[in-house]
Design a protein around this motif. Sequence first.
Motif, short mmCIF file in Angstrom:
data_model
loop_
_atom_site.label_atom_id
_atom_site.label_comp_id
_atom_site.label_asym_id
_atom_site.label_seq_id
_atom_site.Cartn_x
_atom_site.Cartn_y
_atom_site.Cartn_z
N LYS A 217 -0.79 -5.75 1.06
CA LYS A 217 -1.65 -4.67 1.40
C LYS A 217 -2.37 -4.02 0.49
CE LYS A 217 -3.24 0.06 3.45
NZ LYS A 217 -4.07 -1.13 4.68
N LEU A 218 -1.44 -3.84 -1.19
CA LEU A 218 -1.93 -3.59 -2.41
C LEU A 218 -3.53 -4.87 -2.60
CD1 LEU A 218 0.14 -1.22 -3.92
CD2 LEU A 218 -1.61 -1.00 -3.48
N SER A 220 -4.15 -7.67 -0.95
CA SER A 220 -5.49 -6.94 -0.33
C SER A 220 -6.72 -6.47 -0.96
CB SER A 220 -5.60 -8.06 1.24
OG SER A 220 -5.61 -6.58 1.99
N GLU A 221 -6.47 -5.22 -0.81
CA GLU A 221 -7.23 -4.05 -1.18
C GLU A 221 -7.85 -4.72 -2.71
OE1 GLU A 221 -8.92 -1.44 -0.70
OE2 GLU A 221 -7.77 -1.79 1.53
N TYR A 225 -11.10 -6.53 -7.72
CA TYR A 225 -10.94 -5.53 -8.33
C TYR A 225 -11.36 -5.93 -10.18
CZ TYR A 225 -9.90 -0.94 -10.86
OH TYR A 225 -9.72 0.08 -11.37
N THR A 321 -7.04 2.44 0.65
CA THR A 321 -8.11 1.93 0.76
C THR A 321 -8.43 2.20 -1.22
OG1 THR A 321 -9.84 3.28 1.12
CG2 THR A 321 -9.01 2.16 3.18
N LEU A 322 -8.76 1.01 -1.60
CA LEU A 322 -9.27 1.07 -2.72
C LEU A 322 -10.43 2.44 -3.19
CD1 LEU A 322 -7.83 -0.20 -4.97
CD2 LEU A 322 -10.68 -2.12 -5.23
#
Length: 350
Positions: A217-218, A220-221, A225, A321-322
Amino acid sequence: MKNKKRILVAPLNWGLGHATRCIPIIYALIEYNFEPIIASDGVALSLLQKEFPSLSSIELPSYNVTYAKKGKNFKLKLIKDTPKLINAIKAEKKATKAIVEMQNISGIISDNRLGVYSKKVPSVFITHQLNVLSGNTTWLSTKMHGKFIKKFTVCWVPDAKGEINLSGKLGHTNSFEIPTKYIGPLSRFKRSMVEPTNKILILLSGPEPQRTLLEEKLFSELKNYQEKVVFVKGIMQKEQTIQVLGNMTIYNFMTSQLLEKTINESELVISRSGYTTVMDLAKLNKKAYFIPTPGQFEQEYLAKRLTKLNFVPSCNQDEFTLDKIKEASRFEGLKAFDIEINYKKLFNLF
């Protein structure tokens, strides 16, 4: 020179927290002229072997606990695993008996290993959970836990005793029949005043499959960045690996020294809300964002409590989510209350 007294230090292998919070205790034992012997299994054992390569270590029977894929099944899975747990506790009790005799042990410090105690030597149980949260069965899980702890000489709670504390109702109860000492928060780290060089540090640990689910999950978020991210997967392997993907530097694991340096150099830490992580980040006065392990009542309670106290924002794994990390600037971050642990007094027991 007289022989040093040997103390068996046995953390539970459930995530890395129990092992890492034993690190300052092991250093203190060495400082006070004891000979620590490490006993655990799996990643907890390999972490401590890497940290203390010159100490003797022993492999204990494994509890083999994994988490449910879905948070709501966590308790069910734990109940299903209970016979396996009871057998593991019996096996480690038998192993402990042999170790005490063969290794000439003078004392035991068990961090949440319920079967590692002996009637022949002073035995310490370390826990921050005098109340074991399990939803509507909290009374039962607490009672069962207490029954095991009663077999130990004393219980050490790694927290402050007063109103201002880190563990809340987990580590504070009105009725507890076992001699209990609040020893102050345990952390292997020291704070250093440095300018942050990383925007985000991600610290993962804990049993599968939830560790991997959060990692995915992290990733993909964070893949688009723009700022600097350090990602520590919390996978103990023989060799450390470092991978660079754009602005992200990915480690499989870090030893204490590098981790201390990296946390100090990071503006925000995203992690689980395990109690050891809470103690470490408080010691280093960090801003954080917590994502508790789904279904793990203790982590969910700690995250909610610290959000309510305006220390650290948090949310469920599914909701992250980010964008959420922007909330961190409105929170105070974690602060330690500087309690010097009086090891000399604690070790008088031995």
